[in-house]
Design a protein around this motif. Structure first.
Motif, PDB file in Angstrom:
ATOM      1  N   UNK A  11     -25.759  -5.613  27.097  1.00 36.70           N
ATOM      2  CA  UNK A  11     -26.982  -6.261  26.047  1.00 36.70           C
ATOM      3  C   UNK A  11     -27.361  -4.837  25.508  1.00 36.70           C
ATOM      4  N   UNK A  12     -28.318  -5.134  24.674  1.00 39.77           N
ATOM      5  CA  UNK A  12     -28.928  -3.817  23.702  1.00 39.77           C
ATOM      6  C   UNK A  12     -28.113  -3.245  22.934  1.00 39.77           C
ATOM      7  N   UNK A  13     -28.598  -3.687  21.663  1.00 43.40           N
ATOM      8  CA  UNK A  13     -27.707  -3.494  20.385  1.00 43.40           C
ATOM      9  C   UNK A  13     -28.221  -2.121  19.755  1.00 43.40           C
ATOM     10  N   UNK A  14     -29.333  -1.994  19.962  1.00 42.35           N
ATOM     11  CA  UNK A  14     -30.010  -0.771  18.902  1.00 42.35           C
ATOM     12  C   UNK A  14     -30.574   0.226  20.198  1.00 42.35           C
ATOM     13  N   UNK A  15     -30.850  -0.215  21.439  1.00 45.49           N
ATOM     14  CA  UNK A  15     -31.302   0.595  22.383  1.00 45.49           C
ATOM     15  C   UNK A  15     -30.253   0.312  23.548  1.00 45.49           C
ATOM     16  N   UNK A  16     -30.211   1.303  24.270  1.00 45.67           N
ATOM     17  CA  UNK A  16     -29.365   1.175  25.767  1.00 45.67           C
ATOM     18  C   UNK A  16     -30.387   1.055  26.839  1.00 45.67           C
ATOM     19  N   UNK A  17     -30.451   0.470  27.562  1.00 48.44           N
ATOM     20  CA  UNK A  17     -31.094   0.064  28.842  1.00 48.44           C
ATOM     21  C   UNK A  17     -30.449   0.299  29.983  1.00 48.44           C
ATOM     22  N   UNK A  18     -31.301   1.027  31.093  1.00 46.55           N
ATOM     23  CA  UNK A  18     -30.479   1.235  32.187  1.00 46.55           C
ATOM     24  C   UNK A  18     -31.383   0.781  33.282  1.00 46.55           C
ATOM     25  N   UNK A  19     -30.945   0.520  34.580  1.00 42.92           N
ATOM     26  CA  UNK A  19     -31.885   0.259  35.538  1.00 42.92           C
ATOM     27  C   UNK A  19     -31.807   1.225  36.495  1.00 42.92           C
ATOM     28  N   UNK A  20     -32.938   1.584  37.104  1.00 40.55           N
ATOM     29  CA  UNK A  20     -33.073   2.671  38.114  1.00 40.55           C
ATOM     30  C   UNK A  20     -33.916   2.385  39.131  1.00 40.55           C
TER      31      UNK A  20
END
Lengths: 343, 125
Positions: free
Chosen positions: A39-48
């Motif tokens: 998911x995330x089209x204009x932002x990349x998301x990471x879980x940490x």
């Protein structure tokens, strides 16, 4: 969560440095898990996952990669999250912002708490069925959806303007038409006519408010039958609050793709119920004709964003094939626009 | 109908995702798996679109021709849906707001959108 996962060390170091700079973690903190979310089209998301002494922290990194579909300011999104901290809304606390373009996350990024809950995808039948069951049952999600939108629109507009850019109706239309014209690869007479139509239907202005700009159930998390988080504030601005309602009223946001979705607004609540409840909570009556105009503006915003993605993909500035896939979303949005304009 | 990215560009994109997945020596992350699923979806939708495209082009040209009057011959020569879109956009630009052809063309475009969405739903087996 898989424990065999290799951690990208440069990214882990960058996120810890960001959090240490604002005192959110100690020098001993270590990243024990880091993975990019789908998911995330204009932002990349990471879980940490971060271990800091005896404490275990769950965080999300939001990054604006190069080749983003939205040329929106990540710093503004960060400031909006800061603005929301004292409000009674389920939004995450933030832990520092790095504005540099040259980072291991391929652009600027910020860190925020990871809130509990699962994401809903209205284009998936089983998720729509879950929302329908809520509507047919105790309506916890439906009530939260309207209550939180009313709360967002009641935040002091002056304070909101310190974090988010003010934008009038015509500025909004000009903005998205500019993005569309700059990025379109082919001409689309339906879209050209739609811009003429919305300009001819400019509503009388109302008191400006904080507008989420992408308010839909897919940008919320759900836990135990309630909304546990409201995310993705990158399109927020100070403007006409009716935009949010028009936008979420699109058939597309009810789960329509090539086949119809839910008849409920955003697959969550009956359209009339939502409008009445919203008016009750805010004291502002909703004119369905104005909502219709903002539905068209919202559809045109989606077209502009997807057109940008197609341009970026066609110029090989990204290999993310989801941007090419949006090409097949556009016929349905064209169909929605034709319906909104009573063609 | 008025869609950016040609079939060849989409096929290259699908191939690139497959190649990247094949080259990865480890288990796929969520993001990579979503890329594969998107490539699969692009392939299916592209197949549906290609099956319907020739008939769609013939249909819209046939509908628009009589409405356009003196521009009918020009529309008949349009060799692709992209060319039809270009011509209509230019026509709308030059047309007075109250031109009686405008609502007629809108009606045709509405039906075109309905037909296109239905065509995408009919993915060939």
């Amino acid at each position: 969560m898989a424990d065999h996962h290799d951690i990208d060390e440069p990214k882990a170091k960058a996120l810890l440095a960001c959090m240490r700079a604002v005192g959110s973690v100690s020098d001993d903190a270590q990243v024990t898990y880091l993975e990019q979310l789908q998911g995330g089209w204009s932002r990349h998301s990471y879980i940490a996952e971060i271990k800091d002494g005896d404490e275990q922290l769950s965080c999300v990194v939001r990054a604006r990669p190069q080749g983003s579909t939205l040329d929106t300011d990540l710093g503004q999104e960060f400031r909006v999250f800061e603005l929301l901290v004292p409000e009674s809304l389920p939004t995450p606390a933030v832990h520092g912002f790095v504005a540099d373009e040259d980072t291991p996350f391929d652009g600027p990024f910020f860190v925020m708490d990871r809130l509990p809950g699962k994401a809903i995808n209205v284009w998936r039948g089983r998720d729509r069925a879950e929302l329908q069951a809520d509507w047919d049952g105790d309506r916890g999600i439906a009530e939260d959806h309207v209550k939180y939108l009313a709360a967002i629109h009641q935040i002091d507009a002056g304070r909101a303007a310190e974090a988010a850019t003010p934008r009038s109706f015509l500025e909004t239309v000009d903005h998205w038409q500019g993005v569309y014209e700059e990025n379109r690869i082919v001409r689309d007479p339906v879209i050209d006519e739609s811009y003429r139509w919305v300009r001819a239907h400019e509503p009388d202005p109302v008191e400006p408010a904080l507008v989420h700009g992408d308010y839909r159930i897919g940008n919320c998390l759900i836990e135990d039958g309630r909304i546990s988080a409201i995310l993705d504030w990158e399109l927020s601005h100070v403007g006409d609050p009716r935009f949010d309602i028009g936008y979420m009223s699109l058939n597309y946001h009810g789960g329509k793709f090539t086949t119809p979705g839910s008849e409920l607004l955003n697959a969550v609540a009956d359209h009339e119920w939502f409008a009445e409840r919203y008016s009750e909570l805010t004291g502002r009556p909703l004119d369905p004709e104005v909502v219709r105009t903002f539905s068209a503006v919202g559809a045109l915003m989606l077209v502009a964003i997807m057109t940008t993605g197609l341009r970026i993909y066609s110029e090989h500035r990204t290999t993310d094939i989801r941007l090419a896939w949006t090409r097949f979303v556009l016929p349905g949005i064209r169909q929605d626009l034709a319906g909104i304009m009573d063609w | 109908m008025f869609n950016a990215l040609r079939t060849d560009q989409l096929l290259i994109g699908i191939g690139s995702v497959l190649r990247a997945a094949a080259d990865r020596g480890a288990a796929l992350e969520d993001y990579e798996r979503s890329q594969l699923l998107s490539a699969y979806s692009v392939a299916r939708l592209l197949a549906a679109e290609n099956v319907a495209a020739p008939a769609m082009l013939t249909w819209i040209k046939g509908e628009l021709g009589p409405v356009l009057g003196d521009q009918e011959a020009q529309m008949a020569e349009a060799g692709s849906s992209i060319a039809v879109g270009e011509q209509l956009s230019l026509l709308f630009e030059q047309m007075p707001a109250d031109d009686p052809r405008r609502p007629e063309i809108h009606r045709i475009l509405r039906e075109m959108a309905d037909r296109e969405v239905a065509a995408l739903a009919a993915i060939p087996e």
